[in-house]
Design an enzyme around this catalytic site. Structure first.
Site, PDB file in Angstrom:
ATOM      1  N   TYR A 111       0.831  -1.194   0.000  1.00 30.52           N
ATOM      2  CA  TYR A 111       0.000   0.000   0.000  1.00 30.52           C
ATOM      3  C   TYR A 111       0.867   1.245   0.000  1.00 30.52           C
ATOM      4  O   TYR A 111       1.854   1.323   0.711  1.00 30.52           O
ATOM      5  CB  TYR A 111      -0.894   0.000   1.254  1.00 30.52           C
ATOM      6  N   TRP A 113       1.468   5.414  -2.232  1.00 28.80           N
ATOM      7  CA  TRP A 113       1.287   6.207  -3.433  1.00 28.80           C
ATOM      8  C   TRP A 113       2.313   5.878  -4.503  1.00 28.80           C
ATOM      9  O   TRP A 113       2.104   6.179  -5.669  1.00 28.80           O
ATOM     10  CB  TRP A 113       1.392   7.689  -3.075  1.00 28.80           C
TER      11      TRP A 113
END
Length: 769
Positions: A111, A113
């Site tokens: 997980y 960006w």
């Protein structure tokens, strides 16, 4: 000779200036009206001492220490190895774990960006690789909006993110609205970013246009600067975690005075009678009136009553920021904000109604969406198991335990191999000391990283990856109607490779290389995805061919126009002809489905639940300050904490913490002093900024400082650098969403004194070459 090349990042588009292969500087794109200062600071980090230059393996793991119960992760030295040996170790571990424990023992719910780019999506590449290899345990929802993602489909229906095309855009608000009430504020710093890339920043100018058109703003937040100065917003400093109580008090005032939109509630909503009974105290004998709300929230009773009147008399928008749902019972302010907007009378009218996440990124409220853009093809995961994203520590510590989640019972799997790519769990997870203990449980942790951040230091095998400046791609941001070229600006540092190349070579070793690459090179993949997008959009988009696109540096996409499915205007006009995708076809003020789950922490309608930690609770006697760990202004989460802009924001090398002068004076804290922020979960050092922009009783310490434990491996040890997640609780919002509750944390602050320990966050671990 200097060359100028376009750069696309999550915080905007820039121009890289390169001389003889060396990155000289990064400049804002000339057509960006509000460029982010994060971009130029990337130069500092490009070749700093923290770069991972070669594959490295933790010494204890390589030496064959027991791989279960080994406590050295995070404190051990590393040994650099060649790529052939590193890939052999990773491939061998994947084979061993799958054969002995099954595919579900591999965790690929990586997980984060990562970086911009349609093809070089770190999670997309990882999950394609693992799915083709047999499958993996995945994670669901996000740390940013887990409570919202779970509760909104019950309340207004549709995909969790579909609300973004159903709420009024800023230009609509400027044209039609009169009043914006923002619970959690509209911090302009957050609009620097957009997942996937951003051609130009527009939120600032759109907000200014609203104010110039006469729209009035109310900022309901413990932080005054959560709205831009030019908005001249009225500040209502609310006690953190009490937004739901404030909304209930406003709703009660509307109801008893007959100001609510009875017609809309009757035709377009279901269950309002059940909720009204709760408001009036029929269920528990406690009317949720303005006086009741004032005692909880710290707001003036007259202010709440006046806000109720103004919301119903004017074309209004009720906005709720993501921050308020990252807390105990975080589903409630989201749900209640929808109900409040439905009561106020502007729901489904031009420029009015409800919305969430405005200014959280430069996308929400800017445009309702963009045409689809091709990305790395997903492969169905053969393993059905998943965990809620914020329950990773619970899973590692308590395999086999069952938990509730959105009406289901989940059994937490036993994870033997964690493969993390494109994120930093030691940034976004709560109670980092607990996570560090949990992180010792799996046999092996593999990480792809460009820098020796905390996640790399807590891994067993670290594979160095190229950054977004070191590979070719194209970018397409969330709701941003623009494509941006991403040429390779410079060669990868050291022996770094792209995520795709690493997975391609691993897949070849494991027997499915052709299936993974489809016999395309990376450059061919990027061209293929662009041309696939161009073909799908057809003549309406008029995109140039790929070579021309690269020469231009980008191309616009056609904007999306409505109406969009589930629109509130259509619902108001004719609910029978335009039902919402909910069980009733209407807004569910009372949800029979949620009620049927029988959760004691999430009833069938919006409800006030006292948080586990808040300024009105018993725990405040020991820790009397509420910690707001919001998003930073100087970086994206923890990305480029080692960049120049983030480093410049530090105070004596520590993350700044903002304290009200009254609280500072009571503790003998001077502006610029280094302080210890602590509770019974941990403590960290930070640099004090004294400002009345935070209300008394509140301190602000933004997330993202790389965790720097004073004694690595010792639970509870002091963090030298200022990471607030050594202080936050690893506790779910509720049994409905299992989301994180980072903003429900109390702390105390005291001067630290001298001498100060050195900050080692950006230093690599001990490495044997």
């Amino acid at each position: 000779m200097e060359r100028r090349m376009p750069v696309a990042t999550h915080w905007g588009s820039f121009v890289a200036v390169v001389d003889s292969g060396r990155l000289v500087r990064i400049e804002p794109a000339p057509d960006d009206p509000a460029p982010s200062p994060i971009g130029p600071g990337m130069v500092t980090a490009a070749d700093d001492a923290a770069r991972v230059l070669r594959p490295a393996v933790r010494k204890g793991w390589l030496d064959g220490l027991p791989r279960t119960g080994d406590r050295a992760r995070g404190a051990d030295a590393f040994v650099e190895v060649g790529w052939d040996e590193a890939l052999g170790l990773v491939g061998g571990e994947l084979r061993r774990v799958r054969e002995r424990y099954g595919d579900a023992a591999v965790f690929g719910g990586s997980y984060g960006w990562a970086s911009a780019g349609a093809f070089h999506s770190a999670q997309g590449q990882l999950q394609r690789f693992l799915a083709l290899g047999g499958g993996y345990t995945d994670s669901r929802n996000t740390y940013s909006t887990a409570a919202l993602e779970v509760v909104l489909p019950h309340v207004i229906g549709g995909h969790p993110w579909s609300y973004q095309s159903r709420m009024p855009m800023w230009d609509e608000i400027a044209e039609h609205a009169e009043l914006v009430v923002a619970f959690g504020g509209l911090a302009l710093k957050n609009s620097q970013i957009n997942p996937g890339g951003l051609a130009r920043h527009r939120t600032r100018d759109l907000q200014r246009r609203c104010r110039d058109a006469g729209v009035r703003f109310v900022n309901v937040s413990p932080i005054r600067s959560d709205t831009a100065d030019f908005l001249d917003a009225e500040w209502l400093p609310v006690v953190p975690n009490t937004d739901t109580a404030a909304m209930l008090g406003i709703a009660h005032t509307m109801l008893v005075n007959g100001w609510h939109d009875e017609d809309f509630l009757r035709r377009c909503c279901t269950g309002f009678d059940r909720f009204a009974d709760y408001l009036l105290g029929g269920a528990d004998g406690v009317p949720k009136d303005a006086a009741w709300a004032a005692r909880i929230t710290g707001l003036d009773r007259a202010a709440l009553t006046g806000l109720a009147r103004r919301l119903t008399e004017r074309r209004s928008v009720v906005m709720v920021n993501y921050a308020v749902q990252r807390a105990d019972h975080g589903e409630q302010p989201i749900w209640m904000s929808v109900v409040l907007a439905a009561m106020a009378g502007s729901m489904g009218r031009p420029g009015g109604g409800w919305g969430a996440g405005y200014a959280t990124m430069d996308a929400t409220g800017v445009a309702p969406g963009r045409p689809p853009v091709a990305s790395v093809p997903a492969v169905p995961n053969p393993v059905p198991d998943f965990i809620p994203v914020a329950r990773i520590a619970d899973t590692l510590l308590h395999p086999g335990r069952t938990i509730d989640y959105d009406g289901r019972r989940l059994t937490l799997p036993e994870l033997r191999l964690v493969y993390w790519c494109g994120g930093n769990p030691f940034h976004h997870h709560q109670d980092l000391h607990r996570l560090a203990r949990a992180w010792q449980a799996p046999d092996t942790v593999v990480v792809h990283e460009a820098w020796w951040n905390t996640s790399a230091k807590f891994a067993d095998i670290v594979l160095p990856v190229a950054t977004g400046l070191e590979r070719e791609d194209f970018a397409a941001g969330f709701s941003d109607p623009h494509l941006t070229a991403m040429p390779k600006v410079r060669e990868p540092a050291g022996e770094s490779r792209t995520d795709h190349r690493i997975f391609a070579e691993l897949a070849e070793r494991l027997g499915y290389g052709t299936e993974f690459t489809e016999s395309r090179t990376e450059s061919e993949w990027v061209r293929h995805l662009y041309e696939q997008t161009r073909s799908a959009l057809g003549e309406a988009a008029a995109l140039p061919d790929y070579d021309e696109f690269r020469r231009r540096g980008g191309a616009p996409l056609p904007p999306l126009t409505g109406p969009f499915p589930g629109g509130f205007a259509e619902l108001r006009a004719d609910p029978a002809a335009h039902p919402l995708p909910t069980p009733s076809g209407r807004i569910e003020v009372f949800s029979a489905e949620i009620d049927s789950f029988g959760y004691d922490d999430c009833a069938g309608h919006p409800t006030w639940y006292e948080p586990a930690e808040w300024l009105g609770g018993e725990r405040a006697g020991r820790f009397p300050l509420h910690l707001v760990s919001n998003q930073p202004a100087s970086r994206l989460h923890s990305q480029y904490d080692n960049g120049g802009h983030s480093l410049d924001s530090k105070i004596r090398g520590r993350e700044p913490v903002t304290i009200n002068p009254l609280d500072a004076a009571a503790r003998g804290i001077a502006d610029g002093a280094v302080v210890r922020v602590f509770n019974d979960r941990g403590g960290c050092l930070a640099g004090a900024i004294l400002s009345d922009e935070v209300m008394p009783g509140v301190v602000r310490l933004s997330t993202g400082a790389w965790w720097d434990p004073d004694q690595p491996g010792l639970s509870g040890t002091l963090d030298r650098h200022g990471n607030p997640n050594v202080l936050t609780a690893d506790r779910p919002c509720s049994r409905l969403s299992q989301g994180p509750s980072a903003l429900s944390a109390l702390v105390e602050v005291e001067p630290h004194g001298e001498p100060l320990p050195d900050v080692r966050a950006f230093a690599p671990p001990e490495i044997e070459r």
